[in-house]
Design a protein around this motif. Sequence first.
Motif, PDB file in Angstrom:
ATOM      1  N   ALA A   1       6.839  18.636  -1.004  1.00  0.00           N
ATOM      2  CA  ALA A   1       7.970  19.151  -1.790  1.00  0.00           C
ATOM      3  C   ALA A   1       8.565  18.278  -2.844  1.00  0.00           C
ATOM      4  O   ALA A   1       8.819  18.376  -4.110  1.00  0.00           O
ATOM      5  N   HIS A   2       8.604  16.970  -2.449  1.00  0.00           N
ATOM      6  CA  HIS A   2       9.252  15.830  -3.103  1.00  0.00           C
ATOM      7  C   HIS A   2       8.359  14.724  -3.770  1.00  0.00           C
ATOM      8  O   HIS A   2       9.025  13.938  -4.154  1.00  0.00           O
ATOM      9  N   GLY A   3       7.054  14.881  -3.165  1.00  0.00           N
ATOM     10  CA  GLY A   3       6.128  13.772  -3.465  1.00  0.00           C
ATOM     11  C   GLY A   3       6.056  12.633  -2.316  1.00  0.00           C
ATOM     12  O   GLY A   3       6.695  12.769  -1.308  1.00  0.00           O
ATOM     13  N   THR A   4       5.504  11.540  -2.464  1.00  0.00           N
ATOM     14  CA  THR A   4       5.220  10.909  -1.249  1.00  0.00           C
ATOM     15  C   THR A   4       6.452  10.057  -0.974  1.00  0.00           C
ATOM     16  O   THR A   4       7.318   9.665  -1.818  1.00  0.00           O
TER      17      THR A   4
ATOM     18  N   ALA B   1       7.208   8.761  13.300  1.00  0.00           N
ATOM     19  CA  ALA B   1       7.605   9.182  12.160  1.00  0.00           C
ATOM     20  C   ALA B   1       6.907   8.093  11.028  1.00  0.00           C
ATOM     21  O   ALA B   1       6.410   8.509   9.985  1.00  0.00           O
ATOM     22  N   ALA B   2       7.118   6.963  11.638  1.00  0.00           N
ATOM     23  CA  ALA B   2       6.564   5.603  10.766  1.00  0.00           C
ATOM     24  C   ALA B   2       5.204   5.857  10.350  1.00  0.00           C
ATOM     25  O   ALA B   2       4.562   5.472   9.546  1.00  0.00           O
ATOM     26  N   GLN B   3       4.321   6.233  11.543  1.00  0.00           N
ATOM     27  CA  GLN B   3       2.981   6.244  11.692  1.00  0.00           C
ATOM     28  C   GLN B   3       2.689   7.483  10.515  1.00  0.00           C
ATOM     29  O   GLN B   3       1.580   7.243   9.783  1.00  0.00           O
ATOM     30  N   ALA B   4       3.484   8.278  10.447  1.00  0.00           N
ATOM     31  CA  ALA B   4       3.336   9.621   9.314  1.00  0.00           C
ATOM     32  C   ALA B   4       3.437   9.012   8.157  1.00  0.00           C
ATOM     33  O   ALA B   4       2.558   9.546   7.219  1.00  0.00           O
ATOM     34  N   VAL B   5       4.472   8.335   7.872  1.00  0.00           N
ATOM     35  CA  VAL B   5       4.768   8.025   6.312  1.00  0.00           C
ATOM     36  C   VAL B   5       3.969   6.667   5.827  1.00  0.00           C
ATOM     37  O   VAL B   5       3.506   6.583   4.566  1.00  0.00           O
TER      38      VAL B   5
ATOM     39  N   MET C   1       2.692   5.413   1.770  1.00  0.00           N
ATOM     40  CA  MET C   1       3.475   4.235   1.130  1.00  0.00           C
ATOM     41  C   MET C   1       2.311   3.331   0.863  1.00  0.00           C
ATOM     42  O   MET C   1       2.489   2.654  -0.146  1.00  0.00           O
ATOM     43  N   GLN C   2       1.356   3.236   1.746  1.00  0.00           N
ATOM     44  CA  GLN C   2       0.215   2.212   1.385  1.00  0.00           C
ATOM     45  C   GLN C   2      -0.352   2.675  -0.055  1.00  0.00           C
ATOM     46  O   GLN C   2      -0.533   1.849  -0.592  1.00  0.00           O
ATOM     47  N   LYS C   3      -0.486   4.033  -0.267  1.00  0.00           N
ATOM     48  CA  LYS C   3      -1.162   4.575  -1.581  1.00  0.00           C
ATOM     49  C   LYS C   3      -0.151   4.185  -2.611  1.00  0.00           C
ATOM     50  O   LYS C   3      -0.535   3.956  -3.782  1.00  0.00           O
ATOM     51  N   ALA C   4       1.076   4.365  -2.465  1.00  0.00           N
ATOM     52  CA  ALA C   4       2.243   4.144  -3.419  1.00  0.00           C
ATOM     53  C   ALA C   4       2.415   2.748  -3.899  1.00  0.00           C
ATOM     54  O   ALA C   4       3.209   2.579  -4.644  1.00  0.00           O
ATOM     55  N   GLY C   5       1.863   1.786  -3.076  1.00  0.00           N
ATOM     56  CA  GLY C   5       2.122   0.477  -3.325  1.00  0.00           C
ATOM     57  C   GLY C   5       3.552  -0.123  -2.567  1.00  0.00           C
ATOM     58  O   GLY C   5       3.775  -1.066  -2.923  1.00  0.00           O
ATOM     59  N   GLY C   6       3.852   0.737  -1.662  1.00  0.00           N
ATOM     60  CA  GLY C   6       5.028   0.077  -0.870  1.00  0.00           C
ATOM     61  C   GLY C   6       6.145   1.262  -0.402  1.00  0.00           C
ATOM     62  O   GLY C   6       5.814   2.212  -0.775  1.00  0.00           O
ATOM     63  N   GLY C   7       6.859   0.771   0.302  1.00  0.00           N
ATOM     64  CA  GLY C   7       8.092   1.526   0.754  1.00  0.00           C
ATOM     65  C   GLY C   7       9.043   0.866   1.817  1.00  0.00           C
ATOM     66  O   GLY C   7       8.874  -0.303   2.135  1.00  0.00           O
ATOM     67  N   SER C   8       9.893   1.623   1.980  1.00  0.00           N
ATOM     68  CA  SER C   8      10.902   0.857   3.149  1.00  0.00           C
ATOM     69  C   SER C   8      11.180   1.868   4.424  1.00  0.00           C
ATOM     70  O   SER C   8      11.501   3.214   4.173  1.00  0.00           O
ATOM     71  N   ILE C   9      11.026   1.299   5.353  1.00  0.00           N
ATOM     72  CA  ILE C   9      11.483   2.146   6.813  1.00  0.00           C
ATOM     73  C   ILE C   9      12.440   1.367   7.387  1.00  0.00           C
ATOM     74  O   ILE C   9      12.838   0.235   7.308  1.00  0.00           O
TER      75      ILE C   9
ATOM     76  N   ALA D   1       6.818  -4.548  10.546  1.00  0.00           N
ATOM     77  CA  ALA D   1       6.946  -5.332   9.446  1.00  0.00           C
ATOM     78  C   ALA D   1       5.756  -6.465   9.238  1.00  0.00           C
ATOM     79  O   ALA D   1       5.273  -6.592   7.900  1.00  0.00           O
ATOM     80  N   ARG D   2       5.298  -7.002  10.444  1.00  0.00           N
ATOM     81  CA  ARG D   2       4.184  -7.645  10.346  1.00  0.00           C
ATOM     82  C   ARG D   2       2.875  -7.228   9.838  1.00  0.00           C
ATOM     83  O   ARG D   2       2.044  -7.675   8.824  1.00  0.00           O
ATOM     84  N   ASP D   3       2.628  -6.078  10.316  1.00  0.00           N
ATOM     85  CA  ASP D   3       1.390  -5.323  10.257  1.00  0.00           C
ATOM     86  C   ASP D   3       1.204  -4.960   8.694  1.00  0.00           C
ATOM     87  O   ASP D   3       0.202  -4.729   8.148  1.00  0.00           O
ATOM     88  N   PHE D   4       2.463  -4.122   8.192  1.00  0.00           N
ATOM     89  CA  PHE D   4       2.332  -3.547   7.009  1.00  0.00           C
ATOM     90  C   PHE D   4       3.035  -4.337   5.638  1.00  0.00           C
ATOM     91  O   PHE D   4       3.085  -3.788   4.737  1.00  0.00           O
ATOM     92  N   GLY D   5       3.439  -5.578   6.130  1.00  0.00           N
ATOM     93  CA  GLY D   5       3.802  -6.311   4.908  1.00  0.00           C
ATOM     94  C   GLY D   5       2.998  -6.371   3.875  1.00  0.00           C
ATOM     95  O   GLY D   5       3.210  -6.477   2.827  1.00  0.00           O
ATOM     96  N   PRO D   6       1.673  -6.935   4.031  1.00  0.00           N
ATOM     97  CA  PRO D   6       0.802  -6.870   3.020  1.00  0.00           C
ATOM     98  C   PRO D   6       0.799  -5.662   2.350  1.00  0.00           C
ATOM     99  O   PRO D   6       0.039  -5.805   1.211  1.00  0.00           O
ATOM    100  N   ASP D   7       1.120  -4.564   2.651  1.00  0.00           N
ATOM    101  CA  ASP D   7       1.009  -3.347   1.816  1.00  0.00           C
ATOM    102  C   ASP D   7       2.458  -3.111   1.249  1.00  0.00           C
ATOM    103  O   ASP D   7       2.682  -2.064   0.428  1.00  0.00           O
TER     104      ASP D   7
END
Length: 256
Positions: free
Chosen positions: A85-88, A126-130, A134-142, A175-181
């Motif tokens: 509905a709202h995009g990534t 929930a984090a696993q699902a988003v 976020m990786q494809k979008a170039g980042g995000g905030s959880i 944070a450690r695992d996905f900081g590079p993304d």
Amino acid sequence: MNAQPVFPDLKGASVFITGGGSGIGASLTEAFLRQGCKVAFVQRSDASVFCDEMEMKTGSRPLYLSCDVTDIDALKGAIAKAAEAHGTITVLVNNAANDQRHNTLDVTPEYWDWAMAINLKAYFFAAQAVIPGMQKAGGGSIINFSSISYMMGNGGFPAYTSANSAINGLTRSLARDFGPDRIRVNALAPGWVLTQKQKDLWVTPEALAGHVERQCLKDTLEPEDITGGCLFLASSASKMMTGQALVIDGGVVVTG
């Protein structure tokens, strides 16, 4: 609602909030709507009236999806619907929790599993699902909501405080695992926020007075007092902040 700073980079962002129709979650939904975000949220109880109210107050209507967050398939389905509905989704706020009081000697394996399911397991999935989006979008905030309860060593709800503490471990590992993304993962730990639920179930004049006495700042905490910190963690204003726990409690658990 308290005046909030404007974070221009949040305008148009796709935001997903668990438990976003009541208590602190309702204030978060309103705050993100006022930033111009596209907000979707889940909760079990019907939130149609709340959505009407938000549309009238902010000019934007949040997307309400009925869901019990302990049903992981339903939670993942709601996240997928929100993204459609709202995009990534680039901002996830894991807010839903249950701080039900309980006695250690009365806890059954079934109760323990339920407490972990709502207060910790749902956060992970929930984090696993988003994260892929976020990786494809170039980042995000959880943003993972915790509590100062475990920091204070409070008794009376050990399963809840165990989950609170574990949320910080989860936050740091993600944070450690996905900081590079460029995916930032932070925890937010409120103090005793006077939601209607707290007032109905646990606030007494004596207990509240004793808690406020422990605060450096002597005002009681309202849901709106938490939203500014959450907006900050969601925005690029905190772009180099990850793996941290932001405490908003009036100065109960001070350091130094």
